[in-house]
Design a protein around this motif. Sequence first.
Motif, PDB file in Angstrom:
ATOM      1  N   UNK A   1       4.352 -11.319  10.584  1.00 56.73           N
ATOM      2  CA  UNK A   1       4.504  -9.934  10.147  1.00 56.73           C
ATOM      3  C   UNK A   1       3.233  -9.545   9.383  1.00 56.73           C
ATOM      4  N   UNK A   2       2.462  -8.606   9.957  1.00 57.08           N
ATOM      5  CA  UNK A   2       1.189  -8.245   9.325  1.00 57.08           C
ATOM      6  C   UNK A   2       1.351  -7.367   8.084  1.00 57.08           C
ATOM      7  N   UNK A   3       2.585  -7.025   7.743  1.00 52.94           N
ATOM      8  CA  UNK A   3       2.817  -6.243   6.528  1.00 52.94           C
ATOM      9  C   UNK A   3       2.219  -6.933   5.306  1.00 52.94           C
ATOM     10  N   UNK A   4       2.356  -8.253   5.245  1.00 59.48           N
ATOM     11  CA  UNK A   4       1.966  -8.982   4.034  1.00 59.48           C
ATOM     12  C   UNK A   4       0.450  -8.931   3.799  1.00 59.48           C
ATOM     13  N   UNK A   5      -0.344  -9.135   4.853  1.00 60.46           N
ATOM     14  CA  UNK A   5      -1.794  -9.096   4.665  1.00 60.46           C
ATOM     15  C   UNK A   5      -2.248  -7.678   4.365  1.00 60.46           C
ATOM     16  N   UNK A   6      -1.522  -6.683   4.873  1.00 57.88           N
ATOM     17  CA  UNK A   6      -1.882  -5.297   4.578  1.00 57.88           C
ATOM     18  C   UNK A   6      -1.572  -4.927   3.133  1.00 57.88           C
ATOM     19  N   UNK A   7      -0.607  -5.608   2.539  1.00 57.22           N
ATOM     20  CA  UNK A   7      -0.259  -5.340   1.142  1.00 57.22           C
ATOM     21  C   UNK A   7      -1.231  -5.989   0.161  1.00 57.22           C
ATOM     22  N   UNK A   8      -1.997  -6.948   0.645  1.00 58.19           N
ATOM     23  CA  UNK A   8      -2.885  -7.691  -0.261  1.00 58.19           C
ATOM     24  C   UNK A   8      -3.811  -6.784  -1.065  1.00 58.19           C
ATOM     25  N   UNK A   9      -4.553  -5.821  -0.465  1.00 53.89           N
ATOM     26  CA  UNK A   9      -5.424  -4.965  -1.285  1.00 53.89           C
ATOM     27  C   UNK A   9      -4.640  -4.129  -2.301  1.00 53.89           C
TER      28      UNK A   9
ATOM     29  N   UNK B   1      -7.833   2.833  -5.363  1.00 58.66           N
ATOM     30  CA  UNK B   1      -8.014   1.996  -4.179  1.00 58.66           C
ATOM     31  C   UNK B   1      -6.677   1.513  -3.635  1.00 58.66           C
ATOM     32  N   UNK B   2      -5.774   1.126  -4.532  1.00 55.18           N
ATOM     33  CA  UNK B   2      -4.451   0.669  -4.105  1.00 55.18           C
ATOM     34  C   UNK B   2      -3.711   1.782  -3.377  1.00 55.18           C
ATOM     35  N   UNK B   3      -3.793   3.000  -3.907  1.00 46.27           N
ATOM     36  CA  UNK B   3      -3.106   4.137  -3.286  1.00 46.27           C
ATOM     37  C   UNK B   3      -3.701   4.462  -1.916  1.00 46.27           C
ATOM     38  N   UNK B   4      -5.037   4.411  -1.812  1.00 47.87           N
ATOM     39  CA  UNK B   4      -5.681   4.679  -0.526  1.00 47.87           C
ATOM     40  C   UNK B   4      -5.269   3.642   0.510  1.00 47.87           C
ATOM     41  N   UNK B   5      -5.225   2.379   0.094  1.00 45.54           N
ATOM     42  CA  UNK B   5      -4.803   1.328   1.025  1.00 45.54           C
ATOM     43  C   UNK B   5      -3.388   1.576   1.534  1.00 45.54           C
ATOM     44  N   UNK B   6      -2.504   2.003   0.640  1.00 45.41           N
ATOM     45  CA  UNK B   6      -1.130   2.294   1.045  1.00 45.41           C
ATOM     46  C   UNK B   6      -1.084   3.405   2.086  1.00 45.41           C
TER      47      UNK B   6
END
Length: 204
Positions: A93-101, A152-157
């Motif tokens: 599940x690629x969700x986890x790596x996308x949450x890293x930033x 940055x966290x918000x942009x990543x989301x």
Amino acid sequence: MAEPGKGDTGLLEGRAMRSLNPILKLVLELGPLVVFFLANQKAGIYAATGLFMGAVLISLVVSYVLTRHLPVMPMVSAVVVLVFGGLTIWLHDDLFIKLKPTIVNSLFGAVLLGGLAFGRPLLPLVLDTVFQLTDEGWRKLSFRWGVFFFVLAAINEVVWRTQTTDTWVNFKVFGIMPLTMAFALAQTPLILRHEAKSEDGGQA
């Protein structure tokens, strides 16, 4: 604890560590991201995540071997990469790596703004800085970086929730780093205004 920049050689601080060649330092910072990008193009997000984890570890080991120093941000980032990258591969599940930033940037933002709330700017520890500022300078710079990390966290989301995985990878590699460098350069006037002076009137 030694005064910043004056002989503290602790594992996490290391202000007196031997300076790396700028090109080598850039390679160590950007290398894992380049590996992640290329592997995603060739083999997909899961293979890219595994290679990214390995590249991050190698970068951290090489940095320590050369400097006997573990910079805080890369070390914390590496821990999160290993945990969430491992979950990505294990659960497919690629969700986890996308949450890293999101997690890493939110963590640093919370540390900086939380430190300010308790009257202790923590920016020298988080960013492993080698310059010295007045107390007011550290407070202002810590606040700015704390807010920036949350941005940055918000942009990543927004990006991972609205764009394809390939677009998110491109943003992670070619978006976050340029934004961070541009923001850091934009703080130069503040740093120059609040640079601490030594007793003889020179720069600290």
